[in-house]
Design a protein around this motif. Structure first.
Motif, short mmCIF file in Angstrom:
data_model
loop_
_atom_site.label_atom_id
_atom_site.label_comp_id
_atom_site.label_asym_id
_atom_site.label_seq_id
_atom_site.Cartn_x
_atom_site.Cartn_y
_atom_site.Cartn_z
N UNK A 165 0.85 -1.21 0.00
CA UNK A 165 0.00 0.00 0.00
C UNK A 165 0.88 1.26 0.00
N UNK A 166 1.98 1.22 0.70
CA UNK A 166 2.90 2.37 0.68
C UNK A 166 3.40 2.60 -0.75
N UNK A 167 3.71 1.49 -1.44
CA UNK A 167 4.20 1.62 -2.83
C UNK A 167 3.10 2.24 -3.70
N UNK A 168 1.87 1.75 -3.54
CA UNK A 168 0.76 2.29 -4.35
C UNK A 168 0.59 3.78 -4.06
N UNK A 169 0.65 4.15 -2.79
CA UNK A 169 0.47 5.57 -2.42
C UNK A 169 1.57 6.45 -3.04
N UNK A 170 2.78 5.93 -3.13
CA UNK A 170 3.87 6.72 -3.72
C UNK A 170 3.76 6.81 -5.24
N UNK A 171 3.29 5.72 -5.83
CA UNK A 171 3.17 5.68 -7.30
C UNK A 171 2.03 6.59 -7.75
#
Ligand code: SAM
Length: 211
Positions: free
Chosen positions: A46-52
């Motif tokens: 989810x952190x990756x999705x939020x950054x992307x």
């Protein structure tokens, strides 16, 4: 690439039975059931999705083989609004629907075998443990090919396919999906050291469609 030894985790009957038990556990004491590979992995993805995706909370997201839907619940709690979960187990869909309703979350769920394809296109296709289960089925070679085709056909041109696996290494996943996808990122997962070598227990890779 060699196939894995088939196991009960690759059969639909196994999952129906397992989720029937989890429905009973949820009704009797509110336990939503297993979070496969742990909460830490969910947080990292989810952190990756939020950054992307810094602003658009209405990205169209599907979780294939969603199980109890806990990944989507976390995304809903992060403010994502266009969420769908599919699983070939009717009991999984029943469980996931009950959990989301209890929390008043608007997540759409329906029964679907990913090998038959998805009826719509998505910005993000997420899989945690489903490709693994498919890889353990009796006719895994054919099923893995169908899986790859279904994901490819339903992924938007600018979309991402996020795959978390405990059965395949990053190199094995890259080699397999290389024909249709380019790897965009690796989501760091906890590592372990064995005999002086560093390995990963779980691998999370992000792919984009080849243009
Ligand atoms: C290891 S569990 C992971 C569940 C969930 N993704 C999670 O992380 O908690 C594998 C899931 O894949 C589902 N599954 C396996 N093969 C499938 C298929 N062909 N189509 C849809 N779902 C499938 C199973 O029913 C099960 O819910």
């Amino acid at each position: 690439m060699e196939e894995l030894e088939p196991s009960e985790l690759g059969s639909q009957d196994y999952w129906e039975g397992r989720y029937a038990q989890e429905i009973r556990n949820f009704s009797s004491h509110g336990d939503p059931g297993e979070i496969w590979f742990g909460e830490d992995i969910v947080d990292r993805v989810i952190r990756w999705i939020n950054n992307w995706n810094l602003i658009e909370k209405n990205k169209k997201i599907v979780d294939v083989g969603c199980g109890n839907g806990m990944f989507l619940i976390e995304l809903a709690n992060e403010g994502y609004t266009n969420l769908t979960g599919v699983d070939y187990s009717e009991n999984a869909i029943k469980l996931a629907t009950e959990i989301a309703q209890k929390q008043n979350l608007n997540i759409s769920y329906y029964t679907c075998d990913i090998l038959q394809g998805l009826p719509e296109n998505y910005d993000i296709i997420h899989d945690k443990g489903t490709y693994d289960a498919i890889s353990l089925s009796e006719n895994a070679k054919e099923s893995r090919a169908k899986y790859s085709e279904s994901v490819y056909n339903s992924l938007d041109g600018d979309g991402v396919f996020i795959l978390t696996s405990c059965n395949w290494t990053q190199d094995e996943l890259d080699n397999y999906f290389n024909e249709k996808f380019d790897r965009l990122a690796i989501i760091p997962t906890p590592q372990f050291k064995f005999g002086g070598k560093v390995g990963n227990v779980v691998t999370s890779c992000v792919y984009k469609k080849k243009s």
